[in-house]
Each structure stands twice: as C-alpha cells, then as structure tokens.
Motif scaffolding. Structure first.
Motif, PDB file in Angstrom:
ATOM      1  N   SER A 110      -5.261  -1.783  -8.754  1.00 40.60           N
ATOM      2  CA  SER A 110      -4.661  -0.909  -7.737  1.00 40.60           C
ATOM      3  C   SER A 110      -5.440   0.400  -7.645  1.00 40.60           C
ATOM      4  O   SER A 110      -6.315   0.678  -8.460  1.00 40.60           O
ATOM      5  N   GLY A 111      -5.096   1.209  -6.640  1.00 40.76           N
ATOM      6  CA  GLY A 111      -5.696   2.526  -6.466  1.00 40.76           C
ATOM      7  C   GLY A 111      -7.068   2.516  -5.823  1.00 40.76           C
ATOM      8  O   GLY A 111      -7.849   3.439  -6.032  1.00 40.76           O
ATOM      9  N   THR A 112      -7.374   1.487  -5.058  1.00 43.88           N
ATOM     10  CA  THR A 112      -8.685   1.403  -4.391  1.00 43.88           C
ATOM     11  C   THR A 112      -8.542   0.629  -3.087  1.00 43.88           C
ATOM     12  O   THR A 112      -7.596  -0.135  -2.918  1.00 43.88           O
ATOM     13  N   LYS A 113      -9.502   0.822  -2.188  1.00 39.65           N
ATOM     14  CA  LYS A 113      -9.521   0.072  -0.930  1.00 39.65           C
ATOM     15  C   LYS A 113     -10.617  -0.999  -0.930  1.00 39.65           C
ATOM     16  O   LYS A 113     -10.848  -1.638   0.084  1.00 39.65           O
ATOM     17  N   GLN A 114     -11.293  -1.187  -2.083  1.00 44.41           N
ATOM     18  CA  GLN A 114     -12.298  -2.236  -2.210  1.00 44.41           C
ATOM     19  C   GLN A 114     -11.786  -3.401  -3.038  1.00 44.41           C
ATOM     20  O   GLN A 114     -12.552  -4.220  -3.525  1.00 44.41           O
ATOM     21  N   CYS A 115     -10.469  -3.473  -3.195  1.00 43.76           N
ATOM     22  CA  CYS A 115      -9.833  -4.545  -3.972  1.00 43.76           C
ATOM     23  C   CYS A 115      -9.693  -5.792  -3.077  1.00 43.76           C
ATOM     24  O   CYS A 115      -9.450  -5.675  -1.868  1.00 43.76           O
ATOM     25  N   GLU A 137      -4.057   3.377  -0.104  1.00 37.30           N
ATOM     26  CA  GLU A 137      -4.617   2.522  -1.144  1.00 37.30           C
ATOM     27  C   GLU A 137      -3.575   1.513  -1.609  1.00 37.30           C
ATOM     28  O   GLU A 137      -2.377   1.771  -1.546  1.00 37.30           O
ATOM     29  N   TYR A 166      -6.410  -5.891  -1.235  1.00 31.12           N
ATOM     30  CA  TYR A 166      -6.332  -4.997  -0.078  1.00 31.12           C
ATOM     31  C   TYR A 166      -7.001  -5.643   1.135  1.00 31.12           C
ATOM     32  O   TYR A 166      -6.484  -5.581   2.257  1.00 31.12           O
ATOM     33  N   VAL A 204       0.848  -1.200   0.000  1.00 27.74           N
ATOM     34  CA  VAL A 204       0.000   0.000   0.000  1.00 27.74           C
ATOM     35  C   VAL A 204       0.877   1.241   0.000  1.00 27.74           C
ATOM     36  O   VAL A 204       1.999   1.236   0.496  1.00 27.74           O
ATOM     37  N   ASN A 229      -2.072   7.561   0.786  1.00 24.71           N
ATOM     38  CA  ASN A 229      -3.468   7.508   1.214  1.00 24.71           C
ATOM     39  C   ASN A 229      -3.917   6.109   1.627  1.00 24.71           C
ATOM     40  O   ASN A 229      -5.096   5.876   1.845  1.00 24.71           O
TER      41      ASN A 229
END
Length: 703
Positions: free
Chosen positions: A655-660, A535, A663, A529, A533
């Motif tokens: 990438s670039g999300t927290k709903q992956c 992510e 993650y 991460v 931020n």
C-alpha cells in the motif's frame, strides 16, 4: 420509540450556502425569548422566580410541569433561550487572541487599519477576488498583520502606536505607544533632572522604578475602538462574512440556555434541589451585576468598581471555559465547575461522548483474528454473535417459505429467528417459548420476522480510534463457528489493526435504505484508495509481500504437483468451478518445471476468458541498472498480465503507492478484479505447498 424513516418534503428546497459567525448583542436579543434580571432561583412553594434563570418560559426540567411558552411537556418541549445583560462589557475568553490581533492592526486613537495606502490597495485588490480560497485569505491576513504591527505612526491621524500584548493578571491588554521609539534630547534632559531630584526620596524612587509607560486597554475602551472601525476596514481584519463586526468579540450580552440542558435535580436526602453548574454560574454573574450597578448608582470608589469588574470578567470566562489558567489566588473559585467548553470537548464531551460514541443496539464487539481464506470484503462473524444480532425482514410471497422455516428453527438454531411482529401490531412474540410451529403457520405477508444475521448480510466494521472515514467500512458477513471476528489481513491498514488483542465493533444496519447506503458509500471494495492522495490503502501486507517476493525469485522452480497445488488454491467461493489454464512449463527436460513468475501471473489472469491484460514497467527497490538485465532481477515488466521479469516487492504489491499492481488493476479493470487478485495472493501463501525458498502455510497458526 423507533426512529422514523426520512420522508421527503412536499416543497422543493435548496440550501444556497452555510455561514458561520459570532452572534452580536442584537442577534442574541432577537433569538431569545426572555431577559433574565433576577439572581434568585425560587420563590415560595419551590416555584421558579419570574425573570430568573429557571423561568419556565425557557422550558422545564421536571415531568410534572408544563412549558409556559409552548405548553408542551418535558418530552415535547425542546427549550427556549433567554439572555442576560452585563453591567460592564468584558473580554471573551475564546476570542481573546483575535481581539489582541485586531488591536495590533488598528490605530488606538482613530481606529483605522494602520496600513500604508500603497499596501492597502494591493491587499484590497486580492481580497476582492471572488475565487480567492479560504487558505489564501488566511495567509494574506497574516501578511497584513505583520505589516501593520511594524507601523508606529498612524497614516491617518499621525498618532503614536506601539505594541499591544497580554498583560499580567487575567485577560488584561496593555498598549505601550512609546516602546522602541527614539527618545529626543528634551525628553532625556527632563528625565535626568527628575531622577536627580528624586534620588534622595526612597519611596518616590521605588515608585518610579516600577513605572511603565504602557496603558491598560479596558473592555470598555476596546469596545469603543471597535465600534469606530470604518466599514471599509472590516474585510482587512479577516472578517469577510456578511454582518461580521469586531465589536461582536466583546461580550455585553450572554445567552441563557434552555432549562432542559441544565436540569434541577430534586434531592431525596435533604430538602431542596441540586442545581446545574451553568445555572449557578448565571446566578453569580447576575449577583455581580447587581453589585456593580449599585456601586455605580451610589458613586462608589473606582477601585471597588474595578475589583467587581475583574470578578465579572472572571465569572463570564469561567461560564464559557472553566479550566483557564492564571487566575489570581484571591479570586480563584473554591469549587471547580464544568463550563460550556467542557461540555463539548474531550472524550466525555458532546461530540466524542454522545454523538460519535453513542451506545447502540444491534452491535457486537470482540477480539479480531486474521483469516486469509476470507475475501477482502468479508468478515467472519461467530455463530454466537449471529444468533443475537437480528435483522427485521418483512414477509412477502418470495420469502414466506424461508421465513416459516426460520421461525420453526427459533432462537437456539442458526439460521433462525428471535421475534415475530404481526402486521399492524406493536407486540413482539419471543420465539424461545410457545408453539413455533403454530406461529409459522399463522405467518402472513406484511409480518416482520427478526431473523438471525446470516451469510452475505451487510454489516459495518469499525476499529477505534476512528480517525478517518476508512476506520468504519462495510463488509459482508460470513458466519463461522469460532469466537472472534475474522477478516483478511489486506484490510488491516485502513483500520490500523493488528492482532495482539485488538477489539473491533460490528454494526448490523436495520433498514433497506441503511443497507444500500452502507454498501454503496462505505463498501470495503469501494474504498481501496484513500481520498487524501489517491494512493491505494488496501493491498498486500506482511507475509503476503514476503511470499510474493520469494515466489518470484528467478531461481524458484516448481514441479507439476507443486504448481497444480498452488493453482488449485484459487478454487474457492464463487471461483470454485473456475477453469484454470496452466501455462506451458518453462523447462521440459529432464523434468517439467514451472517458474514462480508463471504461477504469480495466474493471480491476475487464470485463463484466456479473463479480460485482465495488465501492463506495467517499474523499478523495484533493489534495482541497480541495465533494465531487464538488472543483476538483482528488480526491473519489473508485466505484459498482458504475464510477469516477464523482475521480483515483486513492497513497492509493487504494498500500500501507499500508485505503482502497485492492485492499484493498476483497480484503475484499469475495476475493484472486483483488484480484490480478487489480493485474495488469490493471500490463499497462495496460506495453502501453498512447502517449496524450498518460499513461505509455507505453517506460518499461520489458526486457532
């Protein structure tokens, strides 16, 4: 000379704080050793002039001399600072904008900050808050500046104040106290009378047309104003550090750096020396100083002194920053020089050229290629590179047999060794020549064997430009027979790497401490991460997302052979003996068929022994409504690591999300499970069977 290892001090010390500030004239004198007054460089027999800019009390730049301060030679003496006094104060080129801002805030008569009492009380209350952040202070200072600029009459002395701006020419400041003010009837009548009387006089009329009410604020006047500023007003000007004062923005005394950073080069072609740009600029400043002092002592014309003052201002500015614009043609130097700023900034400067971009040993550089078979934290290293990069391993009872075999293999065979250094000796034996068998027999505990890089060694992988901390991360080496560095495409995003000819650097740490620090602090798995931020940055990309999307379509069904082949892709590396528990087929008659969603679920939980029980409910990119009855099958529902419904896409795998999903795996189960799932997805897309409606392994043309 090898770098000495860090040794802890016997005394316990704790750094309380770090403070930055501008050195005032008194601090410059305290930190310096000698005052420079002579403009000449050398006297007879090429000896530096005492109290000149090459005085040997400031250090030396040649091997045959000794520093007169510390008595050390060139390698040991780090140099000592001197200083020179200016005949007249000048503006600092780097602090010119700050000088104008302060002048806009203070009265040009009494030097008080021009804020109304009620505004001042509000601002002081906010500044006295100990928890006030730096950005908050910066924003507050902008508000104070905006309010103070609007005040045209000083609240303390009722003096007229106007706009302060940069004037024409080099580093000039103009103050117009009557700009924008309403002209009274008396002033208007006097002005009309003067214009009537001068309309027939052409010369006088021309002079009046060019007349401006703005006065020039010289450095001497500004310094006098800054010294009058009350101590209570300094915090309102944005100077919150202890000892900070606006008068330090005006240059009255200049540091003369040690001789070792501006060396004199002895010319072989002609008699004499080639001096550094800084040395010559200091000599020119001293020459102008002498001229100004002579004119002032003999009562010279004020125009001459002002002209010399402008020259002093120009050369002090060029000493700090040699690429300034707006120099008048009659004052422009014939030859461009490198100032202090030019030594620090840019690609060839100290920071980027010498500190960040050092030339180092034990590093390699070559073209990069993708390899989905490699784990996320691995990097494929060519054998040719592995034979050159070595790690100094100390012989001990646990590894002596292995070290002897490496010595027998020598430099040509991998894994082997290139050098042996016996305990207590500084001499290294090169193993390409001589009797390696004899050297191996004589190997003792405490000897150092410089062995080849081998599998699972800790290496640092870097791609330029290094814009953030994830541009250089730690991987584990995997020696391969190819000619390029290879790594999994999931790790491309933090490096911003693509495979159109990009090159990357590989560094092999040389001590156990460096290896431990690299693995713990810079480990690829520990930096999934971004610290910006939170992510996820290392996740599925490109073909892996496409493959996952096509595999999880609701019309994709796999035969037993195809499902078994896909599941068998997981059996590699440390999972080569893992038991995979296939789910029951979704369709039994007329033929047993498994859905793509069932095979995707195996990525997260291949058998009942796995502790991963991931739960996620999320909308996909094509979600239209009705939750799990979405016509686009874009309502993703994962329960106990089983994909119940939905099509995986970039929102849930990229990438670039927290709903992956990666993650959530990282957050709930740790980095090992997250990277393992990414690697399984990559292996799926590379080695899976040619199934209609999903990508095939032939996407990758491996070279």
């Amino acid at each position: 000379m090898p770098k000495e290892q860090f040794r802890a001090s016997a005394l316990n010390k704790k750094i309380s704080h770090v403070q930055f500030g501008i050195s005032g004239a008194d601090e410059i004198q305290q930190e310096s050793l000698v005052r420079i007054i002579s403009k000449n460089l050398y006297q007879a027999q090429r000896q530096p002039v005492p109290y000149g800019v090459l005085d040997r009390r400031m250090g030396i730049s040649t091997k045959d001399a000794v520093c007169e301060t510390c008595g050390q030679g060139l390698n040991e003496c780090i140099g000592h600072f001197g200083y020179l006094d200016l005949a007249l104060p000048v503006f600092h080129i780097g602090h010119f904008r700050s000088t104008i801002n302060i002048l806009q805030m203070i009265c040009k008569t009494c030097a008080h900050v021009m804020l109304k009492p009620e505004d001042r009380a509000v601002f002081e209350k906010k500044l006295h808050n100990p928890n006030f952040s730096y950005l908050g202070k910066k924003a507050l200072h902008s508000q104070m500046l905006a309010k103070a600029k609007k005040v045209t009459k000083c609240p303390h002395c009722n003096a007229a104040n106007g706009g302060v701006k940069k004037g024409p020419g080099l580093l000039k400041i103009l103050h117009d106290p009557y700009k924008g003010r309403k002209k009274d009837a008396t002033f208007t009548s006097h002005m009309e009378e003067m214009l009537r009387s001068t309309e027939l006089n052409r010369d006088l009329n021309l002079t009046l047309s060019n007349y401006s009410a703005a006065e020039e604020l010289t450095p001497l006047m500004v310094l006098d104003l800054f010294e009058q500023i009350p101590q209570s007003d300094i915090a309102l000007l944005g100077m919150c550090s202890r000892g900070a004062h606006p008068k330090h923005l005006i240059v009255t005394r200049v540091f003369v750096p040690p001789a070792c950073i501006r060396p004199s080069v002895l010319s072989e072609v002609k008699a004499g020396t080639t001096e550094d740009d800084l040395t010559m600029k200091q000599s020119e400043i001293l020459l102008i100083n002498d001229v100004i002092q002579r004119h002032m002592a003999t009562g010279g014309k004020i125009e001459l002194i002002h002209e010399d003052w402008d020259f002093l201002q120009l050369h002090v500015a060029l000493y700090f920053h040699s690429e300034i614009s707006g120099i008048p043609l009659n004052m422009a130097p014939k030859k461009t020089t490198r100032g202090i700023v030019q030594r620090l900034k840019g690609k060839q400067g100290r920071f980027r050229g010498n500190l960040s971009g050092k030339r180092v040993d034990f590093s390699g550089r070559t073209v990069i290629s993708p390899d989905p078979n490699l784990m996320i934290n691995q990097v494929g290293v060519p054998v040719r590179v592995a034979k050159i990069l070595t790690y100094p391993e100390r012989v001990n009872p646990a590894n002596i047999r292995q070290m002897k075999q490496l010595v027998r293999n020598g430099p040509a065979m991998h894994p082997g060794a290139n050098y042996v250094q016996q305990r207590g000796s500084s001499f290294k034996k090169y193993l390409a020549y001589g009797n390696r068998e004899k050297v191996a027999q004589e190997l003792k505990c405490g000897d150092i064997v410089e062995r080849h890089l081998r599998d699972d060694d800790i290496v640092l992988f870097n791609r330029q430009p290094s814009l953030h901390k994830m541009s250089i991360m730690c991987h584990r080496a995997k020696v391969q027979p190819q000619r390029t560095f290879r790594f999994n495409e999931c790790a491309c995003t933090p490096y911003n790497a693509d495979f159109d000819g990009d090159e990357m650097n590989l560094h092999l740490p040389q001590t156990e401490e460096a290896r431990a620090e690299a693995l713990i602090l810079m480990g690829n798995q520990s930096n999934l991460v971004t610290p910006k931020n939170g992510e996820i940055l290392i996740a599925a990309t490109q073909d892996f997302i496409t493959g996952g999307y096509l595999l999880t379509q609701k019309e994709v069904f796999l035969t037993k052979e195809e499902a078994m082949q896909l599941a068998a892709c997981f059996l590699a590396n440390e999972d080569s003996t893992m038991r995979i528990q296939m789910p029951p087929p979704a369709i039994w008659k007329p033929r047993r068929l498994w859905t793509g969603k069932q095979l995707f679920s195996l990525l997260m939980r291949p058998n009942d022994e796995s502790i991963v029980r991931l739960n996620m409910v999320n909308k996909g990119r094509n979600y239209s409504g009705n939750m799990d009855l979405c016509v686009n099958d874009s309502w993703i529902h994962i329960r106990n690591s089983e994909l119940m419904c939905g099509t995986m896409d970039k929102a849930t795998m990229g990438s670039g999300t927290k709903q992956c999903i990666f993650y959530l795996l990282l957050r709930d189960f740790g980095e090992a499970f997250a990277t393992k799932a990414m690697w399984r997805l990559a292996r799926h897309q590379l080695n899976g069977p040619a199934v209609p409606g999903r990508p095939i392994g032939a996407i990758y043309v491996m070279v």
